[in-house]
Motif scaffolding. Sequence first.
Motif, PDB file in Angstrom:
ATOM      1  N   ALA A   1       0.841  -1.211   0.000  1.00 22.87           N
ATOM      2  CA  ALA A   1       0.000   0.000   0.000  1.00 22.87           C
ATOM      3  C   ALA A   1       0.871   1.254   0.000  1.00 22.87           C
ATOM      4  O   ALA A   1       0.587   2.213  -0.734  1.00 22.87           O
ATOM      5  CB  ALA A   1      -0.913  -0.014   1.223  1.00 22.87           C
ATOM      6  N   ILE A   2       1.941   1.229   0.804  1.00 27.62           N
ATOM      7  CA  ILE A   2       2.831   2.403   0.855  1.00 27.62           C
ATOM      8  C   ILE A   2       3.511   2.609  -0.501  1.00 27.62           C
ATOM      9  O   ILE A   2       3.571   3.723  -1.031  1.00 27.62           O
ATOM     10  CB  ILE A   2       3.878   2.245   1.977  1.00 27.62           C
TER      11      ILE A   2
ATOM     12  N   LEU B   1       1.171   4.076  -3.061  1.00 28.32           N
ATOM     13  CA  LEU B   1       0.956   5.525  -2.926  1.00 28.32           C
ATOM     14  C   LEU B   1       2.191   6.317  -3.338  1.00 28.32           C
ATOM     15  O   LEU B   1       2.082   7.399  -3.909  1.00 28.32           O
ATOM     16  CB  LEU B   1       0.571   5.859  -1.482  1.00 28.32           C
ATOM     17  N   LEU B   2       3.388   5.764  -3.076  1.00 30.60           N
ATOM     18  CA  LEU B   2       4.610   6.456  -3.486  1.00 30.60           C
ATOM     19  C   LEU B   2       4.765   6.458  -5.001  1.00 30.60           C
ATOM     20  O   LEU B   2       5.244   7.423  -5.597  1.00 30.60           O
ATOM     21  CB  LEU B   2       5.829   5.787  -2.848  1.00 30.60           C
TER      22      LEU B   2
ATOM     23  N   ARG C   1      -1.808  10.313  -5.620  1.00 31.31           N
ATOM     24  CA  ARG C   1      -3.251  10.225  -5.361  1.00 31.31           C
ATOM     25  C   ARG C   1      -3.904   9.464  -6.523  1.00 31.31           C
ATOM     26  O   ARG C   1      -3.849   9.938  -7.665  1.00 31.31           O
ATOM     27  CB  ARG C   1      -3.846  11.638  -5.250  1.00 31.31           C
TER      28      ARG C   1
ATOM     29  N   SER D   1      -6.495  -2.148   0.531  1.00 30.46           N
ATOM     30  CA  SER D   1      -7.064  -1.819   1.841  1.00 30.46           C
ATOM     31  C   SER D   1      -7.941  -2.961   2.343  1.00 30.46           C
ATOM     32  O   SER D   1      -7.920  -3.280   3.535  1.00 30.46           O
ATOM     33  CB  SER D   1      -7.902  -0.548   1.748  1.00 30.46           C
TER      34      SER D   1
ATOM     35  N   PRO E   1      -5.859   8.087   0.512  1.00 32.83           N
ATOM     36  CA  PRO E   1      -4.408   7.872   0.659  1.00 32.83           C
ATOM     37  C   PRO E   1      -3.887   8.128   2.075  1.00 32.83           C
ATOM     38  O   PRO E   1      -3.002   7.420   2.537  1.00 32.83           O
ATOM     39  CB  PRO E   1      -3.797   8.871  -0.317  1.00 32.83           C
ATOM     40  N   TYR E   2      -4.452   9.133   2.764  1.00 30.02           N
ATOM     41  CA  TYR E   2      -3.962   9.454   4.117  1.00 30.02           C
ATOM     42  C   TYR E   2      -4.299   8.337   5.099  1.00 30.02           C
ATOM     43  O   TYR E   2      -3.455   7.919   5.900  1.00 30.02           O
ATOM     44  CB  TYR E   2      -4.554  10.789   4.600  1.00 30.02           C
TER      45      TYR E   2
ATOM     46  N   SER F   1      -2.209   5.109   4.159  1.00 32.24           N
ATOM     47  CA  SER F   1      -0.784   5.179   4.526  1.00 32.24           C
ATOM     48  C   SER F   1      -0.608   5.150   6.039  1.00 32.24           C
ATOM     49  O   SER F   1       0.315   4.508   6.549  1.00 32.24           O
ATOM     50  CB  SER F   1      -0.119   6.416   3.918  1.00 32.24           C
TER      51      SER F   1
ATOM     52  N   ALA G   1      -1.086   1.542   7.108  1.00 37.24           N
ATOM     53  CA  ALA G   1       0.066   0.715   6.704  1.00 37.24           C
ATOM     54  C   ALA G   1       1.250   0.958   7.640  1.00 37.24           C
ATOM     55  O   ALA G   1       1.928   0.005   8.056  1.00 37.24           O
ATOM     56  CB  ALA G   1       0.450   1.026   5.261  1.00 37.24           C
ATOM     57  N   LEU G   2       1.484   2.215   7.991  1.00 37.22           N
ATOM     58  CA  LEU G   2       2.580   2.519   8.935  1.00 37.22           C
ATOM     59  C   LEU G   2       2.289   1.947  10.319  1.00 37.22           C
ATOM     60  O   LEU G   2       3.199   1.461  11.000  1.00 37.22           O
ATOM     61  CB  LEU G   2       2.791   4.031   9.017  1.00 37.22           C
TER      62      LEU G   2
END
Lengths: 145, 349
Positions: free
Chosen positions: B192-193, B196-197, B201, B218, B288-289, B292, B295-296
């Motif tokens: 997922a990270i 997004l990288l 978006r 997700s 995305p927020y 992420s 995921a973190l």
Amino acid sequence: MAGALIFQEKEKFLERLRALVRDGVPRERIRVVTPFGVPEVEEILPRKRSNVRFFALFGAASGTVTGFAFTILTSLSWPIIVGGKPIVSLPPFLIIAFALTILFGALSTFAGFLLLSRLPSPRGIRSEEEYGNAFVIVVEDGEQR
Amino acid sequence: MRAFLERKSGLAVLFAAVAALMAYVSLRPAPGEGGSLLLSFLFFVAVIEGCIAAAAAGAMVNARWVGSVRKALLSVSPMLLLSSFLLLLLIPFVDTYPWAGTPGIWLRKDFFIGRNLAFLLLAYVTARRFAAAPANGEGTKVRAAWYLLVFVVSQSLTAFDLVMSLEYPWVSTLLGGYFFIEALYGGFAVSAILFLLLHGRPAVGKAHGSRSDLSDLSILMFGFSIMWAGLFFAQFLTIWYGNIPEEVGFIARRVAASPTRELSVAVLFLLFFIPFPALLATRAKSNPYVVSAVALSILSGILVERFVFLAPLVRISPGALAVDFACLLALFVAVVYKGSRGRGTLLQP
């Protein structure tokens, strides 16, 4: 009813539907009849979110409460110490509560689905208009809604 | 730094530098160096093997989201070779295990290192074979299945040998499964990270890199949060109900004193009580927020949990841990950066 636009081809039907939305016809006045599910219609005419989710939430929450109440009250009315654990021991009760959450949630969702889609009465879901294999767009009068 | 990585031998030099620095730090006679290396090793092996396992699991079921991050996920496979080297650095540390010096067949130093090394190398070979196969080519699924099989054994061995045998004679038949499920969970979080990288978006639609792919990732993280909680609870309830001193000791040692008591609760939150409610709503799954942050939270949870497993039993030097962790993280970022740019990866198959 103002009129029904009947198409034999899906692409022409979708093209006309997009044009109607683009021309500013209110989405709530447009009704479509298709011989099978057309995912593009969902994108052009996004539906209001179904209320069936509230049935699921209510059912699941009542299942959790029932599961804990059932196990706690049973243990309190028949207090036997097992394995040196307290009478009210939440870890094993969690399994019953979890199982009843799923059971009540599923049954309540199914009941909500039946209620909201007017099942099991076929009269509630069968359309009086029959178009066979055609794709139909019905633009309803403002007063009718 | 970019220019350095663009060079053909840039990544190889970085690998050699990291290996040399970690060897220097972990082979010093100072206390706590071996424990720090073991913690970094456990976390990064789970993440690296988990990344490749996520790509392999996706390939097995023709998942659409894999196409968006496949290259980046598979670019970490050379790090498995470095992990094999790190395992060799742990040889002196194995003497501190409670079973060391006692006669045995399974828990014998040479067999202990040998089988773990063999499966790490096997994981590297199968991962490279899987990475070399075209995304939708013939035989890709067979290679993915082979990797997954080796991944399951490798992570199970890591759990049983490197972690569980520290608590000898405490045994748990579930710990192997718990470890490889957690590694896969971490693999989806990294996916997922990376998604997004790489894609920023995401746009609406069904194409690669779209919001639909992020939503699929997700859903996987959401599902695995429930699965993780199920495995955790199955283990906890068995120990709690059985109340056998040799089993309860594992939990008692961790919840009796600070900071492992607070960290144990934190693990529950980081791996379940945050991801589950955060990803419950449909909209949150493509935000995305939220994705992420979740995921973190998952990756932090895995790291903290590895610390909680080791902290009561081995000494961990914060300085050595910082160096080991920074080295491996920098290398991870470098291989993903180079791999996802399509300029070729180290040790081309």
